[in-house]
Design a protein around this motif. Structure first.
Motif, PDB file in Angstrom:
ATOM      1  N   PHE A  73      -2.860  -0.427  -4.104  1.00  0.00           N
ATOM      2  CA  PHE A  73      -3.869   0.494  -3.582  1.00  0.00           C
ATOM      3  C   PHE A  73      -4.330  -0.016  -2.221  1.00  0.00           C
ATOM      4  CE2 PHE A  73      -8.424   1.716  -3.200  1.00  0.00           C
ATOM      5  CZ  PHE A  73      -8.258   3.101  -3.167  1.00  0.00           C
ATOM      6  N   GLU A 124      -2.350   0.479   7.075  1.00  0.00           N
ATOM      7  CA  GLU A 124      -1.208   1.138   6.440  1.00  0.00           C
ATOM      8  C   GLU A 124      -0.126   0.116   6.114  1.00  0.00           C
ATOM      9  OE1 GLU A 124      -0.261   3.988   9.581  1.00  0.00           O
ATOM     10  OE2 GLU A 124       1.566   2.854  10.012  1.00  0.00           O
ATOM     11  N   LYS A 148       7.413   4.055   0.426  1.00  0.00           N
ATOM     12  CA  LYS A 148       6.427   4.981   0.967  1.00  0.00           C
ATOM     13  C   LYS A 148       5.509   4.209   1.909  1.00  0.00           C
ATOM     14  CE  LYS A 148       5.227   9.382   0.384  1.00  0.00           C
ATOM     15  NZ  LYS A 148       6.197  10.496   0.426  1.00  0.00           N
ATOM     16  N   LEU A 178       1.930   3.787   2.956  1.00  0.00           N
ATOM     17  CA  LEU A 178       0.632   4.103   2.373  1.00  0.00           C
ATOM     18  C   LEU A 178      -0.476   3.917   3.391  1.00  0.00           C
ATOM     19  CD1 LEU A 178       0.858   2.242  -1.071  1.00  0.00           C
ATOM     20  CD2 LEU A 178       1.639   4.552  -0.505  1.00  0.00           C
ATOM     21  N   LYS A 179      -1.415   4.851   3.398  1.00  0.00           N
ATOM     22  CA  LYS A 179      -2.628   4.730   4.197  1.00  0.00           C
ATOM     23  C   LYS A 179      -3.802   4.496   3.251  1.00  0.00           C
ATOM     24  CE  LYS A 179      -1.066   7.441   8.167  1.00  0.00           C
ATOM     25  NZ  LYS A 179       0.341   7.365   7.827  1.00  0.00           N
ATOM     26  N   GLY A 207      -6.592   4.556   0.713  1.00  0.00           N
ATOM     27  CA  GLY A 207      -6.850   5.476  -0.387  1.00  0.00           C
ATOM     28  C   GLY A 207      -5.612   5.902  -1.156  1.00  0.00           C
ATOM     29  N   GLU A 208      -4.416   5.467  -0.708  1.00  0.00           N
ATOM     30  CA  GLU A 208      -3.169   5.866  -1.363  1.00  0.00           C
ATOM     31  C   GLU A 208      -2.587   4.708  -2.177  1.00  0.00           C
ATOM     32  OE1 GLU A 208      -1.781   9.263   1.839  1.00  0.00           O
ATOM     33  OE2 GLU A 208      -0.904   7.257   2.005  1.00  0.00           O
ATOM     34  N   SER A 209      -1.767   5.077  -3.176  1.00  0.00           N
ATOM     35  CA  SER A 209      -1.255   4.087  -4.138  1.00  0.00           C
ATOM     36  C   SER A 209       0.246   4.241  -4.336  1.00  0.00           C
ATOM     37  CB  SER A 209      -1.965   4.248  -5.500  1.00  0.00           C
ATOM     38  OG  SER A 209      -3.351   4.108  -5.370  1.00  0.00           O
ATOM     39  N   PHE A 210       0.854   3.173  -4.856  1.00  0.00           N
ATOM     40  CA  PHE A 210       2.288   3.167  -5.149  1.00  0.00           C
ATOM     41  C   PHE A 210       2.515   2.238  -6.339  1.00  0.00           C
ATOM     42  CE2 PHE A 210       6.834   2.264  -4.154  1.00  0.00           C
ATOM     43  CZ  PHE A 210       7.269   3.561  -3.914  1.00  0.00           C
TER      44      PHE A 210
END
Length: 222
Positions: free
Chosen positions: A118, A123, A138, A140-141, A143-146
């Motif tokens: 998270f 980024e 991916k 990620l910026k 607030g984004e998850s992987f």
């Protein structure tokens, strides 16, 4: 025979279900890790409940930015059972990753846990390679998850122009980490050069150069 067959099937199903978990279920409210006993088990023995204090369930490590002044440009602050004893038997842990611009958490794997990344600042390019040799990734910026499935080789790389910060959570109190460059070229004792030259199809001089770089390298994990 039918009841026996049913019992065997039920036992097999229970075994398969429990074996899919990274850590076993706890059998009590908590089992704060006791590092003073000198007993070696698969996990850690419990501190007597009378000795447990609130600080056993508290960890401030994620509040402090890590020092990224190293060859990888990253720092991983590990919030596992070894630094956060209240996690013992609970089957989870949490890390903080700090990344300078261009910094990388190098190719590695966690043999005992799946991971969710998270991003909270900047980024990150996050990716893993499956056993079918397929690369999934991916950028990620904040607030984004992987998701990183258990045991697969993966990395995080700061593609931005500012520092990046991520929080990673695991379904194990002690996920373990196998860092590819340090494992392959910095193990003690060293892997025989003939094995590495044959594996990577390069000259011994290339392997010796990599060993000179990673033989004394410091892990970004703290």
């Amino acid at each position: 025979m039918a009841p026996l067959r049913s019992l065997l099937l039920l036992s097999l199903a229970a075994f398969l279900f429990t074996s899919c978990r990274a850590d076993p279920d706890p059998l009590q409210d908590f089992c704060v890790a006791d590092f003073q006993t000198g007993i070696t088990i698969d996990g850690f023995p419990c501190k007597p409940a009378s000795n447990v204090v609130s600080d056993d369930f508290f960890f401030r490590g994620l509040a402090v930015a890590g020092n990224t002044n190293n060859m990888f440009g990253s720092n991983i602050t590990a919030g596992n059972v070894q630094s956060f004893p209240g996690l013992n038997t609970l089957g989870l842990s949490i890390n903080r990753g700090d990344f300078a611009p261009g910094g990388v958490n190098p190719l590695h794997s966690h043999p005992r846990a799946s991971e969710i990344v998270f991003v909270i600042k900047g980024e990150l390019l996050v990716g893993f390679i499956s056993t079918a040799n397929v690369f999934y990734s991916k950028v990620l910026k904040a607030g984004e998850s992987f998701i990183i499935p258990r045991g697969l080789v993966h990395f995080q790389y700061n593609t931005g122009k500012e520092n990046a910060v991520a929080i990673t959570a695991f379904d194990s109190q002690l996920p373990g980490v196998v860092l590819a460059p340090l494992t392959l070229f910095g193990s003690k004792p060293a892997i025989p050069i003939d094995v590495l030259t044959k594996t990577f199809q390069v000259d011994a001089s290339v392997i010796q150069l990599l060993m000179s770089k990673f033989g004394q390298a410091t892990s970004p994990y703290n």
